[in-house]
Design a protein around this motif. Structure first.
Motif, PDB file in Angstrom:
ATOM      1  N   ILE A 124      11.541 128.917  80.046  1.00 56.35           N
ATOM      2  CA  ILE A 124      11.111 128.460  81.372  1.00 56.35           C
ATOM      3  C   ILE A 124      10.508 129.620  82.163  1.00 56.35           C
ATOM      4  O   ILE A 124       9.599 129.437  82.949  1.00 56.35           O
ATOM      5  CB  ILE A 124      12.305 127.843  82.154  1.00 56.35           C
ATOM      6  CG1 ILE A 124      12.891 126.659  81.386  1.00 56.35           C
ATOM      7  CG2 ILE A 124      11.883 127.414  83.555  1.00 56.35           C
ATOM      8  CD1 ILE A 124      14.216 126.148  81.934  1.00 56.35           C
ATOM      9  N   GLY A 125      11.015 130.834  81.905  1.00 59.13           N
ATOM     10  CA  GLY A 125      10.598 131.981  82.709  1.00 59.13           C
ATOM     11  C   GLY A 125       9.320 132.653  82.247  1.00 59.13           C
ATOM     12  O   GLY A 125       8.837 133.590  82.892  1.00 59.13           O
ATOM     13  N   VAL A 126       8.752 132.155  81.172  1.00 59.99           N
ATOM     14  CA  VAL A 126       7.655 132.868  80.537  1.00 59.99           C
ATOM     15  C   VAL A 126       6.443 133.075  81.467  1.00 59.99           C
ATOM     16  O   VAL A 126       5.772 134.102  81.394  1.00 59.99           O
ATOM     17  CB  VAL A 126       7.324 132.173  79.179  1.00 59.99           C
ATOM     18  CG1 VAL A 126       6.290 131.125  79.312  1.00 59.99           C
ATOM     19  CG2 VAL A 126       6.997 133.179  78.130  1.00 59.99           C
ATOM     20  N   TYR A 127       6.198 132.132  82.363  1.00 55.60           N
ATOM     21  CA  TYR A 127       5.037 132.273  83.264  1.00 55.60           C
ATOM     22  C   TYR A 127       5.372 132.927  84.602  1.00 55.60           C
ATOM     23  O   TYR A 127       4.539 132.977  85.489  1.00 55.60           O
ATOM     24  CB  TYR A 127       4.369 130.906  83.485  1.00 55.60           C
ATOM     25  CG  TYR A 127       3.819 130.358  82.197  1.00 55.60           C
ATOM     26  CD1 TYR A 127       2.738 130.975  81.562  1.00 55.60           C
ATOM     27  CD2 TYR A 127       4.412 129.266  81.579  1.00 55.60           C
ATOM     28  CE1 TYR A 127       2.254 130.501  80.353  1.00 55.60           C
ATOM     29  CE2 TYR A 127       3.931 128.785  80.362  1.00 55.60           C
ATOM     30  CZ  TYR A 127       2.855 129.415  79.763  1.00 55.60           C
ATOM     31  OH  TYR A 127       2.393 128.954  78.561  1.00 55.60           O
ATOM     32  N   LYS A 128       6.592 133.388  84.731  1.00 47.64           N
ATOM     33  CA  LYS A 128       7.068 134.020  85.971  1.00 47.64           C
ATOM     34  C   LYS A 128       6.971 133.053  87.156  1.00 47.64           C
ATOM     35  O   LYS A 128       6.819 131.861  86.958  1.00 47.64           O
ATOM     36  CB  LYS A 128       6.316 135.302  86.232  1.00 47.64           C
ATOM     37  CG  LYS A 128       6.506 136.304  85.100  1.00 47.64           C
ATOM     38  CD  LYS A 128       6.443 137.696  85.634  1.00 47.64           C
ATOM     39  CE  LYS A 128       6.860 138.664  84.559  1.00 47.64           C
ATOM     40  NZ  LYS A 128       7.113 139.956  85.110  1.00 47.64           N
ATOM     41  N   GLY A 129       7.047 133.585  88.374  1.00 47.91           N
ATOM     42  CA  GLY A 129       7.020 132.681  89.519  1.00 47.91           C
ATOM     43  C   GLY A 129       8.233 131.771  89.510  1.00 47.91           C
ATOM     44  O   GLY A 129       8.137 130.575  89.790  1.00 47.91           O
ATOM     45  N   ILE A 130       9.398 132.342  89.157  1.00 42.23           N
ATOM     46  CA  ILE A 130      10.603 131.511  89.182  1.00 42.23           C
ATOM     47  C   ILE A 130      11.762 132.231  89.877  1.00 42.23           C
ATOM     48  O   ILE A 130      11.831 133.457  89.907  1.00 42.23           O
ATOM     49  CB  ILE A 130      11.080 131.051  87.777  1.00 42.23           C
ATOM     50  CG1 ILE A 130      11.649 132.220  86.973  1.00 42.23           C
ATOM     51  CG2 ILE A 130      10.012 130.342  86.994  1.00 42.23           C
ATOM     52  CD1 ILE A 130      12.537 131.693  85.854  1.00 42.23           C
ATOM     53  N   VAL A 131      12.638 131.398  90.411  1.00 39.39           N
ATOM     54  CA  VAL A 131      13.899 131.887  90.951  1.00 39.39           C
ATOM     55  C   VAL A 131      14.972 131.186  90.121  1.00 39.39           C
ATOM     56  O   VAL A 131      14.980 129.959  90.048  1.00 39.39           O
ATOM     57  CB  VAL A 131      14.078 131.493  92.432  1.00 39.39           C
ATOM     58  CG1 VAL A 131      15.345 132.130  92.995  1.00 39.39           C
ATOM     59  CG2 VAL A 131      12.872 131.872  93.270  1.00 39.39           C
ATOM     60  N   MET A 132      15.822 131.962  89.470  1.00 42.00           N
ATOM     61  CA  MET A 132      16.878 131.352  88.662  1.00 42.00           C
ATOM     62  C   MET A 132      18.225 131.867  89.128  1.00 42.00           C
ATOM     63  O   MET A 132      18.378 133.063  89.345  1.00 42.00           O
ATOM     64  CB  MET A 132      16.675 131.681  87.185  1.00 42.00           C
ATOM     65  CG  MET A 132      17.564 130.852  86.272  1.00 42.00           C
ATOM     66  SD  MET A 132      17.274 131.133  84.500  1.00 42.00           S
ATOM     67  CE  MET A 132      15.709 130.380  84.205  1.00 42.00           C
ATOM     68  N   ASP A 133      19.186 130.974  89.290  1.00 42.80           N
ATOM     69  CA  ASP A 133      20.504 131.447  89.699  1.00 42.80           C
ATOM     70  C   ASP A 133      21.537 131.157  88.618  1.00 42.80           C
ATOM     71  O   ASP A 133      21.367 130.243  87.815  1.00 42.80           O
ATOM     72  CB  ASP A 133      20.910 130.891  91.066  1.00 42.80           C
ATOM     73  CG  ASP A 133      21.296 129.431  91.032  1.00 42.80           C
ATOM     74  OD1 ASP A 133      20.986 128.743  90.061  1.00 42.80           O
ATOM     75  OD2 ASP A 133      21.924 128.965  91.998  1.00 42.80           O
TER      76      ASP A 133
END
Ligand code: DC
Length: 231
Positions: A124-133
């Protein structure tokens, strides 16, 4: 094009991580991923399949069926929020209940479950632009995340927040039980062998015991601004 970040938010349960992470994602137009919901969905799957009953846990049963567990986050326009789906069924409210909460730490200790979840989270994080908790986002899932926050707050404040959240959703719960559940989960999360909850060396600590969501947002947005315009 504007630089995109991976923002990792870890910390104790019921610290307001998801409220905070969701608000940051909204502000920046990023995707928000609640990794705890993924462990909760696996737990619900295990309960439904009879791999957990009472004190008994059948890890092999869960491990054998890991490839049959499909987790998605689907946008609900009425709520303006993403909801968790397990094998095409909306499980958002069921995974927040006290039963799943009671078992989820045991499920998240299973190494094969963690390996699979981390793999999905990295995809899911491959394209960046994410916030993961979560608990291990800054330490294991994204050790190179551009921004890492470690959240904490007092047990009483956290128990009160979880109590209000569940009661607000119409789930009737006992405050003392919620408080006990939080303490037990802290101990399990911090002491498990694989990916225990701990602050990454480069994570910034946020103790929000006496902070409003607005104060937390003002604080983080200043930091993000520096990250985006700095190096
Ligand atoms: O954030 P939460 O309370 O919804 O998380 C539920 C459980 O899942 C919690 O007991 C710890 C576990 N978890 C984990 O082990 N690793 C993560 N990245 C997220 C949650």
């Amino acid at each position: 094009m504007k630089k995109k970040l991976i923002i990792a938010i870890d910390g104790y349960s019921s610290c307001g991580k998801s409220t905070f992470a969701r608000a940051i994602a909204r502000e920046l137009g990023y995707i928000y991923i609640d990794s705890g919901a993924m462990y909760r969905a696996v737990t619900l799957y295990a309960m439904r399949r009879g791999f957990i009953s009472g004190e008994k846990l059948n890890p092999e049963g869960i491990i054998n069926e890991l490839n049959e567990i499909h987790i998605e986050f689907i946008y609900n326009p009425d709520l303006d929020e993403y909801e968790t789906y397990l094998n095409s069924g909306n499980v958002e409210s069921e995974i927040r209940g006290i039963e799943v909460s009671g078992y989820v730490s045991a499920i998240s200790k299973i190494p094969e479950v963690r390996t699979r979840m981390v793999e999905l989270q990295r995809q899911i994080g491959v394209y960046k632009g994410i916030v993961m908790d979560g608990r291990d986002i800054g330490t294991v899932v994204f050790p190179d995340a551009e921004l890492k926050i470690f959240m904490t707050a007092s047990v009483d404040v956290r128990a009160k927040r979880r109590y209000d959240e569940l009661m607000g959703k119409g789930v009737v719960v006992d405050f003392a039980e919620i408080r006990r559940n939080i303490i037990t989960r802290d101990i399990t999360d911090e002491n498990r062998d694989i990916s225990p909850l701990r602050r990454a060396d480069d994570a910034i600590v946020l103790d929000n015991t006496r902070m409003t969501v607005k104060e937390q947002m003002d604080w983080i947005l200043r930091i993000i601004e520096t990250k985006l315009n700095g190096s």
